[in-house]
Design a protein around this motif. Sequence first.
Motif, PDB file in Angstrom:
ATOM      1  N   GLU A 148       0.853  -1.181   0.000  1.00  0.00           N
ATOM      2  CA  GLU A 148       0.000   0.000   0.000  1.00  0.00           C
ATOM      3  C   GLU A 148       0.888   1.229   0.000  1.00  0.00           C
ATOM      4  O   GLU A 148       1.771   1.368   0.839  1.00  0.00           O
ATOM      5  CB  GLU A 148      -0.882   0.019   1.247  1.00  0.00           C
ATOM      6  CG  GLU A 148      -1.913  -1.075   1.280  1.00  0.00           C
ATOM      7  CD  GLU A 148      -2.778  -0.994   2.528  1.00  0.00           C
ATOM      8  OE1 GLU A 148      -2.903   0.099   3.115  1.00  0.00           O
ATOM      9  OE2 GLU A 148      -3.305  -2.033   2.913  1.00  0.00           O
ATOM     10  N   THR A 149       0.672   2.100  -0.965  1.00  0.00           N
ATOM     11  CA  THR A 149       1.487   3.307  -1.054  1.00  0.00           C
ATOM     12  C   THR A 149       0.595   4.530  -1.133  1.00  0.00           C
ATOM     13  O   THR A 149      -0.587   4.448  -1.467  1.00  0.00           O
ATOM     14  CB  THR A 149       2.401   3.277  -2.298  1.00  0.00           C
ATOM     15  OG1 THR A 149       1.587   3.186  -3.463  1.00  0.00           O
ATOM     16  CG2 THR A 149       3.371   2.114  -2.245  1.00  0.00           C
ATOM     17  N   ASP A 150       1.212   5.643  -0.870  1.00  0.00           N
ATOM     18  CA  ASP A 150       0.532   6.926  -0.973  1.00  0.00           C
ATOM     19  C   ASP A 150       0.429   7.267  -2.465  1.00  0.00           C
ATOM     20  O   ASP A 150       1.435   7.270  -3.183  1.00  0.00           O
ATOM     21  CB  ASP A 150       1.364   7.981  -0.221  1.00  0.00           C
ATOM     22  CG  ASP A 150       0.651   9.309  -0.109  1.00  0.00           C
ATOM     23  OD1 ASP A 150      -0.250   9.574  -0.917  1.00  0.00           O
ATOM     24  OD2 ASP A 150       1.008  10.088   0.796  1.00  0.00           O
ATOM     25  N   PRO A 151      -0.773   7.572  -2.986  1.00  0.00           N
ATOM     26  CA  PRO A 151      -0.927   7.838  -4.420  1.00  0.00           C
ATOM     27  C   PRO A 151      -0.092   9.028  -4.910  1.00  0.00           C
ATOM     28  O   PRO A 151       0.277   9.093  -6.084  1.00  0.00           O
ATOM     29  CB  PRO A 151      -2.424   8.116  -4.597  1.00  0.00           C
ATOM     30  CG  PRO A 151      -3.010   8.204  -3.244  1.00  0.00           C
ATOM     31  CD  PRO A 151      -2.029   7.633  -2.281  1.00  0.00           C
ATOM     32  N   GLN A 197       2.838   8.983  -8.584  1.00  0.00           N
ATOM     33  CA  GLN A 197       3.085   9.896  -9.702  1.00  0.00           C
ATOM     34  C   GLN A 197       4.577  10.209  -9.827  1.00  0.00           C
ATOM     35  O   GLN A 197       5.106  10.292 -10.934  1.00  0.00           O
ATOM     36  CB  GLN A 197       2.282  11.201  -9.507  1.00  0.00           C
ATOM     37  CG  GLN A 197       0.781  11.032  -9.554  1.00  0.00           C
ATOM     38  CD  GLN A 197       0.318  10.480 -10.885  1.00  0.00           C
ATOM     39  OE1 GLN A 197       0.823  10.834 -11.947  1.00  0.00           O
ATOM     40  NE2 GLN A 197      -0.651   9.564 -10.851  1.00  0.00           N
ATOM     41  N   LEU A 198       5.234  10.364  -8.706  1.00  0.00           N
ATOM     42  CA  LEU A 198       6.673  10.651  -8.752  1.00  0.00           C
ATOM     43  C   LEU A 198       7.473   9.424  -9.199  1.00  0.00           C
ATOM     44  O   LEU A 198       8.482   9.557  -9.877  1.00  0.00           O
ATOM     45  CB  LEU A 198       7.158  11.124  -7.378  1.00  0.00           C
ATOM     46  CG  LEU A 198       6.650  12.499  -6.944  1.00  0.00           C
ATOM     47  CD1 LEU A 198       7.045  12.762  -5.493  1.00  0.00           C
ATOM     48  CD2 LEU A 198       7.194  13.590  -7.838  1.00  0.00           C
ATOM     49  N   LYS A 199       7.017   8.240  -8.832  1.00  0.00           N
ATOM     50  CA  LYS A 199       7.725   7.024  -9.227  1.00  0.00           C
ATOM     51  C   LYS A 199       7.660   6.828 -10.744  1.00  0.00           C
ATOM     52  O   LYS A 199       8.565   6.263 -11.343  1.00  0.00           O
ATOM     53  CB  LYS A 199       7.127   5.811  -8.500  1.00  0.00           C
ATOM     54  CG  LYS A 199       7.527   5.736  -7.043  1.00  0.00           C
ATOM     55  CD  LYS A 199       6.920   4.524  -6.390  1.00  0.00           C
ATOM     56  CE  LYS A 199       7.223   4.525  -4.914  1.00  0.00           C
ATOM     57  NZ  LYS A 199       6.577   3.416  -4.218  1.00  0.00           N
ATOM     58  N   LYS A 200       6.580   7.321 -11.369  1.00  0.00           N
ATOM     59  CA  LYS A 200       6.466   7.209 -12.830  1.00  0.00           C
ATOM     60  C   LYS A 200       7.560   8.004 -13.519  1.00  0.00           C
ATOM     61  O   LYS A 200       8.025   7.629 -14.585  1.00  0.00           O
ATOM     62  CB  LYS A 200       5.102   7.722 -13.287  1.00  0.00           C
ATOM     63  CG  LYS A 200       3.977   6.794 -13.004  1.00  0.00           C
ATOM     64  CD  LYS A 200       2.674   7.367 -13.538  1.00  0.00           C
ATOM     65  CE  LYS A 200       1.522   6.483 -13.137  1.00  0.00           C
ATOM     66  NZ  LYS A 200       0.240   7.071 -13.553  1.00  0.00           N
ATOM     67  N   LEU A 201       7.995   9.087 -12.903  1.00  0.00           N
ATOM     68  CA  LEU A 201       9.061   9.884 -13.483  1.00  0.00           C
ATOM     69  C   LEU A 201      10.367   9.077 -13.576  1.00  0.00           C
ATOM     70  O   LEU A 201      11.133   9.222 -14.519  1.00  0.00           O
ATOM     71  CB  LEU A 201       9.310  11.159 -12.662  1.00  0.00           C
ATOM     72  CG  LEU A 201       8.206  12.197 -12.673  1.00  0.00           C
ATOM     73  CD1 LEU A 201       8.522  13.315 -11.705  1.00  0.00           C
ATOM     74  CD2 LEU A 201       8.015  12.755 -14.074  1.00  0.00           C
ATOM     75  N   LEU A 202      10.604   8.213 -12.602  1.00  0.00           N
ATOM     76  CA  LEU A 202      11.806   7.390 -12.618  1.00  0.00           C
ATOM     77  C   LEU A 202      11.737   6.315 -13.694  1.00  0.00           C
ATOM     78  O   LEU A 202      12.751   5.985 -14.314  1.00  0.00           O
ATOM     79  CB  LEU A 202      12.008   6.718 -11.260  1.00  0.00           C
ATOM     80  CG  LEU A 202      12.364   7.649 -10.082  1.00  0.00           C
ATOM     81  CD1 LEU A 202      12.384   6.839  -8.785  1.00  0.00           C
ATOM     82  CD2 LEU A 202      13.720   8.269 -10.318  1.00  0.00           C
ATOM     83  N   THR A 203      10.561   5.768 -13.949  1.00  0.00           N
ATOM     84  CA  THR A 203      10.431   4.675 -14.923  1.00  0.00           C
ATOM     85  C   THR A 203      10.196   5.176 -16.337  1.00  0.00           C
ATOM     86  O   THR A 203      10.327   4.414 -17.293  1.00  0.00           O
ATOM     87  CB  THR A 203       9.272   3.748 -14.533  1.00  0.00           C
ATOM     88  OG1 THR A 203       8.079   4.511 -14.437  1.00  0.00           O
ATOM     89  CG2 THR A 203       9.567   3.069 -13.208  1.00  0.00           C
ATOM     90  N   ASP A 204       9.870   6.445 -16.538  1.00  0.00           N
ATOM     91  CA  ASP A 204       9.564   6.986 -17.863  1.00  0.00           C
ATOM     92  C   ASP A 204      10.808   7.448 -18.610  1.00  0.00           C
ATOM     93  O   ASP A 204      10.689   8.032 -19.680  1.00  0.00           O
ATOM     94  CB  ASP A 204       8.590   8.173 -17.765  1.00  0.00           C
ATOM     95  CG  ASP A 204       7.195   7.718 -17.401  1.00  0.00           C
ATOM     96  OD1 ASP A 204       6.930   6.506 -17.524  1.00  0.00           O
ATOM     97  OD2 ASP A 204       6.390   8.559 -16.975  1.00  0.00           O
ATOM     98  N   LYS A 205      11.978   7.200 -18.134  1.00  0.00           N
ATOM     99  CA  LYS A 205      13.193   7.710 -18.770  1.00  0.00           C
ATOM    100  C   LYS A 205      13.374   7.229 -20.155  1.00  0.00           C
ATOM    101  O   LYS A 205      13.344   6.389 -20.760  1.00  0.00           O
ATOM    102  CB  LYS A 205      14.416   7.358 -17.931  1.00  0.00           C
ATOM    103  CG  LYS A 205      14.447   8.156 -16.666  1.00  0.00           C
ATOM    104  CD  LYS A 205      15.693   7.840 -15.892  1.00  0.00           C
ATOM    105  CE  LYS A 205      15.764   8.667 -14.629  1.00  0.00           C
ATOM    106  NZ  LYS A 205      16.887   8.386 -13.815  1.00  0.00           N
TER     107      LYS A 205
END
Length: 177
Positions: free
Chosen positions: A162-165, A169-177
Amino acid sequence: MKKLKEFDIPFVGLKQGKHQFVYQIDNAFFEAFNFDEFNSTSIKVVVELDKKSSLLELSFNAEGVVNVLCDLSNEPYDQEVGGELNLVVKFGEEYNDENEEILIIPHGEHQINVAQYVYELIVLSVPAKRIHPGIKDGSLSSEIVKKLEELQPKEIKNGKEETDPRWDQLKKLLTDK
């Protein structure tokens, strides 16, 4: 630090052999060193002096209880302390305490003050991280402990964390490289 006269051991008049000195340590002792981390103190220190022809051997043994504050809950509790220290006192030209196991004092000295060694023995025998025994076994109940349990990291349920939503959004920035 005030010089504590009751901790002076006059070794000149003593015969060769073993001699024992017993001290009961309380908070007044630590006040002389401007040390205020203990709420209360009850420690028995036994100093055994073995006088030989050319040197002195001191053996310190401390056992007792100090009341301290827990680092996690800030609750006071009694912490058992105990320790041993061996010190060799030799005679030389000038005072030298650079070696922690050997003390050199001038030839003309007739007594030695052991207060500093007693202080260090006791303070160093208290654990660096002080945790109330009630926290370890789960029997301590206080508001601080309840808040710590509430704020601790959540366990993973059903294989999905369970994570904070907002973080997603910030984690997507790391995977969108």
